[in-house]
Structures are given as C-alpha cells and as structure tokens.
Design a protein around this motif. Structure first.
Motif, PDB file in Angstrom:
ATOM      1  N   LEU A 174       0.837  -0.924   0.036  1.00  0.00           N
ATOM      2  CA  LEU A 174      -0.154  -0.278  -0.012  1.00  0.00           C
ATOM      3  C   LEU A 174       0.704   1.564  -0.404  1.00  0.00           C
ATOM      4  O   LEU A 174       0.804   2.315  -0.485  1.00  0.00           O
ATOM      5  CB  LEU A 174      -1.084  -0.127   1.227  1.00  0.00           C
ATOM      6  CG  LEU A 174      -1.985  -1.076   0.942  1.00  0.00           C
ATOM      7  CD1 LEU A 174      -2.429  -0.942   2.461  1.00  0.00           C
ATOM      8  CD2 LEU A 174      -2.822  -0.694  -0.013  1.00  0.00           C
ATOM      9  N   GLU A 175       2.270   1.015   0.837  1.00  0.00           N
ATOM     10  CA  GLU A 175       2.701   2.647   0.775  1.00  0.00           C
ATOM     11  C   GLU A 175       3.482   2.432  -0.373  1.00  0.00           C
ATOM     12  O   GLU A 175       3.716   3.760  -1.076  1.00  0.00           O
ATOM     13  CB  GLU A 175       3.659   1.819   2.024  1.00  0.00           C
ATOM     14  CG  GLU A 175       3.059   2.862   3.048  1.00  0.00           C
ATOM     15  CD  GLU A 175       3.721   1.772   4.325  1.00  0.00           C
ATOM     16  OE1 GLU A 175       5.165   1.600   3.944  1.00  0.00           O
ATOM     17  OE2 GLU A 175       4.045   2.486   5.819  1.00  0.00           O
ATOM     18  N   ALA A 176       3.546   0.986  -1.472  1.00  0.00           N
ATOM     19  CA  ALA A 176       3.908   1.751  -2.626  1.00  0.00           C
ATOM     20  C   ALA A 176       3.266   2.286  -3.206  1.00  0.00           C
ATOM     21  O   ALA A 176       3.651   3.518  -4.569  1.00  0.00           O
ATOM     22  CB  ALA A 176       5.016   0.537  -3.441  1.00  0.00           C
ATOM     23  N   VAL A 177       2.303   1.565  -3.267  1.00  0.00           N
ATOM     24  CA  VAL A 177       0.633   2.372  -3.977  1.00  0.00           C
ATOM     25  C   VAL A 177       0.514   4.077  -4.239  1.00  0.00           C
ATOM     26  O   VAL A 177       1.119   5.283  -5.215  1.00  0.00           O
ATOM     27  CB  VAL A 177      -0.507   2.123  -4.100  1.00  0.00           C
ATOM     28  CG1 VAL A 177      -1.717   2.473  -4.458  1.00  0.00           C
ATOM     29  CG2 VAL A 177      -0.052   0.858  -4.451  1.00  0.00           C
ATOM     30  N   LYS A 178       0.865   4.362  -2.469  1.00  0.00           N
ATOM     31  CA  LYS A 178       0.443   5.323  -1.886  1.00  0.00           C
ATOM     32  C   LYS A 178       1.637   6.636  -2.627  1.00  0.00           C
ATOM     33  O   LYS A 178       1.615   7.588  -3.068  1.00  0.00           O
ATOM     34  CB  LYS A 178       1.233   5.880  -0.140  1.00  0.00           C
ATOM     35  CG  LYS A 178      -0.104   6.327   0.390  1.00  0.00           C
ATOM     36  CD  LYS A 178      -0.218   6.937   1.324  1.00  0.00           C
ATOM     37  CE  LYS A 178      -1.289   7.468   2.412  1.00  0.00           C
ATOM     38  NZ  LYS A 178      -1.730   7.133   3.821  1.00  0.00           N
ATOM     39  N   LYS A 179       3.451   5.774  -2.613  1.00  0.00           N
ATOM     40  CA  LYS A 179       3.939   6.910  -3.505  1.00  0.00           C
ATOM     41  C   LYS A 179       4.101   6.656  -4.719  1.00  0.00           C
ATOM     42  O   LYS A 179       4.932   7.429  -5.566  1.00  0.00           O
ATOM     43  CB  LYS A 179       5.011   6.712  -2.825  1.00  0.00           C
ATOM     44  CG  LYS A 179       6.044   6.433  -0.970  1.00  0.00           C
ATOM     45  CD  LYS A 179       7.397   5.790  -0.946  1.00  0.00           C
ATOM     46  CE  LYS A 179       6.700   5.707   0.828  1.00  0.00           C
ATOM     47  NZ  LYS A 179       7.889   4.474   0.964  1.00  0.00           N
ATOM     48  N   GLY A 180       3.582   5.921  -5.500  1.00  0.00           N
ATOM     49  CA  GLY A 180       3.370   5.798  -6.986  1.00  0.00           C
ATOM     50  C   GLY A 180       4.520   5.088  -7.755  1.00  0.00           C
ATOM     51  O   GLY A 180       5.036   4.870  -8.781  1.00  0.00           O
ATOM     52  N   VAL A 181       5.333   4.607  -6.853  1.00  0.00           N
ATOM     53  CA  VAL A 181       6.114   3.912  -7.289  1.00  0.00           C
ATOM     54  C   VAL A 181       5.964   2.132  -7.469  1.00  0.00           C
ATOM     55  O   VAL A 181       4.689   1.385  -6.553  1.00  0.00           O
ATOM     56  CB  VAL A 181       7.917   3.560  -5.794  1.00  0.00           C
ATOM     57  CG1 VAL A 181       8.040   5.059  -5.959  1.00  0.00           C
ATOM     58  CG2 VAL A 181       7.487   3.130  -4.662  1.00  0.00           C
ATOM     59  N   PRO A 182       6.330   1.489  -7.969  1.00  0.00           N
ATOM     60  CA  PRO A 182       6.346  -0.210  -8.211  1.00  0.00           C
ATOM     61  C   PRO A 182       6.373  -1.550  -6.610  1.00  0.00           C
ATOM     62  O   PRO A 182       7.617  -0.575  -5.920  1.00  0.00           O
ATOM     63  CB  PRO A 182       6.796  -0.991  -9.481  1.00  0.00           C
ATOM     64  CG  PRO A 182       8.242  -0.101  -9.219  1.00  0.00           C
ATOM     65  CD  PRO A 182       7.826   1.696  -8.401  1.00  0.00           C
TER      66      PRO A 182
END
Lengths: 222, 540
Positions: free
Chosen positions: B212-220
């Motif tokens: 989820l944190e990856a999604v938030k930051k927009g990174v894969p």
C-alpha cells in the motif's frame, strides 16, 4: 537488493520501537521494559506517546498488572503534549474505578480539566499544591498556554498574561516575552502585543468563481 | 494434490423413490416438510460449489457464493447439513469442509433462535484456527482463488464472533454454571491474543503495508520472489485484516492504534476503490475511521470522511443489488454515520455537501437533544441514546471475573466510553453559546459578551481561549480559498478588551446546478426530436 548502512547510534527510542512492531506489541514480556521506559522519558526530558499507549493497552488486557503510578506519569507526560489530544486518547483506555483509587491519577485528571478549559490561573494554583516531579513539565505546559494565547489574542493585558503563565520571576517573564517575539506596547506598558491577527482574521465573502472550462460544454452555438 | 474423487450423488430421477429415513440419516435431523428446496438439491449445490472452488474460475465461485446466500436465506427454516453429512458426499476435502463450516457457523450466528451455544462458539473458533492454519502454515500459497467478497466476509465474521464471544462471557447474569465452568477451563478459546495473532500474521504474510505504501508513493512494489504476497488471496486477506484490526482496536477503545493501523490506507473512497472493490468493506473502514476521529476531537476530519462516504453510498445504491444481507448492514452503518455526522456538525459547524445536509437536517440533526448534554425530565441524558445507536458495540479484552455474576463487566466498556466523551463535551459546553452571540456582531466587548452569558468577564475569557483550543484545526493564516469553502463558519481574535469577529460568507454556487440542468434539457430535447423523427419515418 542494495545494502543499507545501519546507523551507528541505536537510541533507546529506536530500540523500543523495534520491540513494539507487529504482534510483539502485545507481548506481556514487554511490560517491564515499557514501565522502565516511562521513567527514562521523565529523566531525559522527552516523550514517546506510542510506547506509553502500548503500556496502557497492556494494563487494559491484564488489569491485575495495573500500576497506578506509571499511569499517572503517562498522563502527566501526555499533558505536556497539549494541544494534541494524547491525554484524551489515554483516558479512553483507563478503568474509571482504578483511576479514582490513585490520588496522583485524580490529580492529573484535574490538571487536564483545567488546562482543557483554559482556566490557567486555577491550574497554576493547583500545581502549587501538588508535587509534580517531572523536569520540564512546567515549561512544556507554558508552551501550550502561549500557543493558545497566540491564537486568541492580538493584545493582552500584562496582568492577564502573568496570571496565565504562572509563577514566573520578573526577568523570566520578560525573557519569555522576548523569546516569543511579543512586544510591550509603546504607548501603554500594561498591554503586550501578541500577534497580528487583523490581517488574517477578516470577514470574507467568498463569491463563486465560474471557470470557463466548466461551462464550455454548454456554450456552443445552437 | 487434492483428491477430487467423490461419489457422485444418485441420479435425479431416483429421488422420488427414496424414503424419508434416508433423508434423516443424511441430514442428521428431522426433515421438516414443506421447505421449498430439497435436501438433495442442497447437497448437490455444495458439491458443485466445491468443484468450482478447486477448478475455478473465480467468477463461478462468486456465483455459487452469492446464490448460496440467496437460496439459504430464503429458506431460513432449513438447517444446513452438518459437515459430517457433507463429507460423505464430497469426500475428505479439508479445505472445502473448513470453508463450508465457516459459512455454516455464520448462518447459525445469524439465524439461530435462542442464541448460539458455547459449544458452537468453541467449534466455530476451532474451525477458524484450522482455516487460518491452512492459509498460513504452508510453504506455498494455496492454489485456490476465492472472491474478494468472501474473503472480506470471513474476516468480518471472525471479528464479529470474537465480539459476540466477549459479550457472551461478560453477560454473567444469565450464564449457566455449566457454561461458566467451561469458560474457566478454556481460557484460550477466543482469546484476544489469538485473534490479534491471526490478524497480524495475515498482514505480515501478505506484506500488504509495504504494497500500500508503494501505491501511495506511486512506486512499483518489488516482491523479491515472495510468491505469497503476489497472490490475490493473500493480498486481500492481508488488506481485510488491516480493516479487521481497525475494527478490533476501535471496539477496545484504542483509537490511536486503530488509526495508526490504517495509516497506509488513503481514506478517499476513490483511492480505496482502486485496491478493494468490496463496497461494504469501504463503508466499514470509513465508519470506524470517522468514529475514531470523532472520539479524538478531530471533528473536521471526521466530518470529511463521513460526508465523502455517504455521498459514495448514495451513488452506489443502484449497484447494491447483489447481496441483500450486505445491504442491511450497509444501510445501518450509513445511518450510524449520519448520527455521528450530526453530532460532529453540532460541535463543529461547517459547510458540507448540500444534498447530504438536507437529508441530515431532517432526519438526524433535529433529533439530537439541544443542547447535546441537556438532561431530560426523568433525570437522564437523552444524548446517551443517540450515542449508543451510533457507536460500535465496545468490548473489554480483559479476562472475565467470573465471581461477579452480573452484567457489569459487559456494560462497563460502553459506560466508560460515553463517560469520557461526555466529559469532553462538558469542557466544550459553552462554545455553542459563545458562537451564537459572536455571530450577531462584528465587534463586541468582553464585558458585553459576559452580560449576555450572565457570567463575569473573568469567566468569559477562558471560554474564548477554549473555543480556540478545541476547534482550531489549522491556523487561519495558512488557509486557502478551498479550505474556507468547508471550514468553520466563524473566527475571532481579542484585542485588549474587544473581540473582533470574522464571518465567512459563501455565496451559493449556481454554476454546477445550471450546467447540469442545461445538459439535461438538451438531452431531453434531443431525445424528443429523435422520437418525433422516428415516428415521421414510420409514417412514411
């Protein structure tokens, strides 16, 4: 995977945070560590809300281990973080009967009530009668009081301010005024200028701004 | 490898010649005549269901799962076949039987008259442990795919049954001595640590927080060869477990931990919808998050979350056709949110969406006592009822003291929460009065306000400070115009002995409404003229 350099300093706070990750947070074996850590915070003039909440949670799960004095310490520490609602969050986790049985907790609850209703003068009077052994406690409360006064007043009377800030010696009082960038009014030494609210707190009439893109779909020749 | 061999059930035509006793043997109980679905059909249905689970596709499983509830709910009198009976027909498929038992117990909890017995609660708990062991205690992820809705239902039901058990073990007034002995001997069943352990294990296994944190930051998100977190089953189990923890912490009144657990989730409904398409889950998440904000005195955030979610519920009503039993739950949660929203708006007035506000005013705001903490003629606080309706049903995670044979341990959590909340409200008791007087003027001396409020100026000054302390979310200096659109309606400062008051007036927005109406009108004229053209063409 690139390797990450571990920081050399393993501060106590980081250590505790690591021990409270995931399910370990509820491990009853952590309790004594957390209890010691409360004293550590007091001795070293800092504050770890997360760890304190973990301890309160343990008392909630196992009320036989409830330590009134630790709870009182946690509550007083929470007060130093006003205006944040730490104290309120702690209250929800506490058993009301156990709280009434410990005089230090009752005292902390009274402090909270006075501070939350901004009856600062009464607070200092009550503090005088109590003995709170937390270094830095008064200063942090004073910080909260100053913040609240900052939000509310543009100019305040000297006497008012002195009462709100509690037992400060003359030069400490002047020192505080300078440190916060407040000024004694030139034409009336009885008043102290706090902040310029005139500019920011004005009546506003917000009129709708219609953007062209918004109405473009309907604006076309028939 | 699963053994998919199972004795096919006898051909349909043979059915009418089987005698009643055979049925009784299979179904472990008397077959009440007159039910509109035959037992044979039920068994067949579950056999097909089982096949779908193993063979897929997941949409077929979803179909069976949905129709399951439709058919079974319509036939409430029908007892579900026991797992042993089913085993005879589908073979020893542990995974399926565990899943089946989960649904079986869910049905019992939902519909058994006279309440669920202690044995059933214990059995259900053991079944959950079996189920989660099957999911977690393997080297390779399970190869089946289950619909998200089902996964959510499992977690939700798990937490619900835990809550139900806490109620059961604390309502000691009606507990039989037998039950109490049993409870004392089985302290590990439905123990709070076990429940937390399950949730955390699912969260950890799926590495959902990292995802989820990856999604938030927009990174894969790089799973690094971890096959578990790549499977939808584990990912969604992990996600729903986060919400399960949110619910659990709210029920045990740890609002801090509740919000901290879902830090990685953006509460914006559109963002949530990207990760989780289970409608009920989003509503439940935002209800609990909003409730935590309310208890923490973070009224502005609570209001935003509630309004956002209520608009979402309204818009999704046409889609909410699938499962009727879910709809009831969503409607109840929506009403609870409305009540909480009404309370928050009373404490912290601000502008919100017009349509929600109109509905809110009629049905909810006008029903609140005014002022909130006013005492009724019978010496009671009517506000308690509003709060009791809107709040979650709190539980105590502490061990039961069996010697106290009354309901006090059951009632204590709620009493404590409303006690603290009421104390907080008492600290804010005079703010509405201050607000209504300030609204009348642009400047006012403190003495004048004191006269209005029948207090001394010394008493009034703390009230002004409290107003600022309790209700200033952000400082006025940093507010942008968008913030003003929705923020509190009044602000002030004190200069010497005069209060300077600032009112924020926002003119009605007409552009949206007009554009909508214009487009509607154009659509109407277009369809009318098309209709006329067709008629003309037809008449030629």
């Amino acid at each position: 995977m690139p390797s990450v350099n571990q920081p050399r300093t393993n501060t106590r706070a980081e250590e505790v945070a690591r021990k409270l990750k995931g399910i370990e947070r509820y491990n009853p074996n952590c309790r004594s560590m957390l209890e010691d850590y409360v004293q550590y915070q007091i001795d070293n003039n800092f504050y770890d809300f997360d760890a304190n909440m973990a301890l309160l949670k343990m008392y909630q799960f196992d009320p036989v281990n409830f330590q009134g004095d630790k709870v009182a310490d946690i509550l007083l520490l929470a007060l130093t973080n006003l205006p944040k609602s730490d104290f309120l969050l702690c209250k929800y986790l506490l058993d009301s009967q156990k709280c009434q049985e410990n005089p230090r907790i009752v005292e902390a609850l009274q402090f909270s009530e006075l501070l939350e209703s901004c009856r600062f003068q009464e607070f200092w009077e009550q503090l005088d009668r109590a003995s709170v052994k937390i270094p830095g406690f008064e200063n942090r409360i004073r910080e909260f009081i100053c913040q609240t006064i900052n939000r509310t007043y543009q100019t305040i009377s000297r006497q008012e301010l002195q009462l709100a800030l509690g037992r400060l010696l003359g030069n400490e009082f002047e020192g505080l005024i300078k440190a916060r960038g407040w000024k004694v009014l030139a034409d009336d030494a009885n008043y102290i200028w706090i902040a310029n609210h005139e500019e920011n707190i004005k009546s506003r009439n917000i009129v709708e701004k219609i953007k062209f893109e918004h109405v473009a779909p309907v604006m076309h020749t028939a | 490898m699963m053994d998919l061999e199972y004795p096919p059930y006898g051909g349909g035509s043979a059915q009418s010649t089987s005698n009643q006793q055979d049925f009784d043997h299979y179904y472990g109980g008397s077959y009440g005549g007159g039910a509109s679905i035959s037992r044979r059909e039920i068994i067949e249905h579950f056999a097909d269901f089982r096949r779908a689970i193993h063979e897929g596709p997941v949409s077929l499983v979803q179909h069976y799962y949905n129709s399951n509830y439709e058919t079974m709910i319509q036939n409430y009198n029908t007892d579900w076949p026991s797992a042993e009976a089913l085993k005879e027909h589908v073979g020893d498929d542990q995974l399926f039987l565990t899943l089946y038992k989960e649904m079986y117990f869910r049905h019992i909890y939902a519909s058994k008259p006279g309440g669920v017995s202690l044995e059933e609660r214990q059995e259900s708990y053991m079944n959950y442990i079996d189920l989660f062991n099957l999911v977690l205690a393997k080297d390779h992820p399970l190869k089946i795919e289950l619909p998200d809705q089902w996964l959510w239902d499992i977690i939700e039901e798990f937490i619900y049954q835990f809550q139900s058990f806490c109620n059961f073990r604390t309502k000691l007034a009606k507990r039989s001595d037998d039950d109490i002995e049993q409870l004392k001997r089985n302290m590990k069943i439905w123990n709070v640590h076990a429940v937390l352990n399950v949730m955390h294990s699912l969260v950890d296994k799926s590495r959902i927080v990292e995802q989820l944190e990856a999604v938030k930051k927009g990174v894969p998100f790089h799973s690094g060869g971890d096959s578990f977190c790549q499977t939808n089953l584990y990912k969604m189990f992990g996600y729903f477990s986060l919400i399960g923890l949110l619910k659990l912490h709210t029920l045990t009144s740890d609002y801090y931990m509740a919000l901290k657990t879902i830090e990685c989730i953006d509460l914006d409904v559109t963002k949530q919808n990207d990760v989780c398409q289970v409608f009920h889950c989003i509503v439940a998440t935002n209800y609990h998050a909003g409730f935590c904000y309310t208890m923490m005195r973070n009224y502005e955030d609570a209001i935003r979350v509630f309004v956002d979610t209520l608009i979402y519920v309204q818009r999704s009503k046409p889609i909410m056709v699938a499962q009727t039993f879910q709809n009831d739950a969503v409607n109840k949660t929506a009403d609870q949110m409305m009540t909480l929203l009404a309370i928050c708006l009373t404490l912290n007035p601000m502008r919100i969406d017009e349509t929600i506000y109109l509905h809110l005013k009629e049905k909810f705001i006008d029903k609140l006592p005014k002022p909130l903490l006013s005492v009724g003629a019978d010496g009671k606080l009517p506000f308690r009822d509003n709060f009791a309706y809107a709040c979650p049903k709190f539980i105590s995670p502490a061990p039961t003291i069996f010697e106290q044979r009354n309901d006090s341990q059951w009632a204590e959590p709620f009493n404590r929460q409303i006690e603290v909340f009421t104390e907080e409200l008492q600290e804010q008791a005079y703010i509405p009065d201050v607000r209504s007087y300030l609204k009348l003027y642009t400047t006012m001396s403190i003495d004048k306000l004191a006269t209005f409020m029948e207090k001394t100026p010394q008493e009034v000054k703390p009230l002004l400070l409290t107003f600022k302390h309790k209700l200033s979310g952000t400082d006025t200096a940093n507010k942008t115009e968008e913030d003003f659109q929705s923020s509190a309606d009044i602000d002030f400062y004190v200069d010497k002995n005069i209060i300077y008051i600032a009112d924020t007036k926002i003119t009605r927005r007409y552009s949206d409404y007009l554009v909508k109406q214009i487009l509607k009108y154009e659509e109407l004229t277009r369809s009318l003229s098309e209709g006329l053209n067709i008629r003309h063409a037809g008449n030629k």
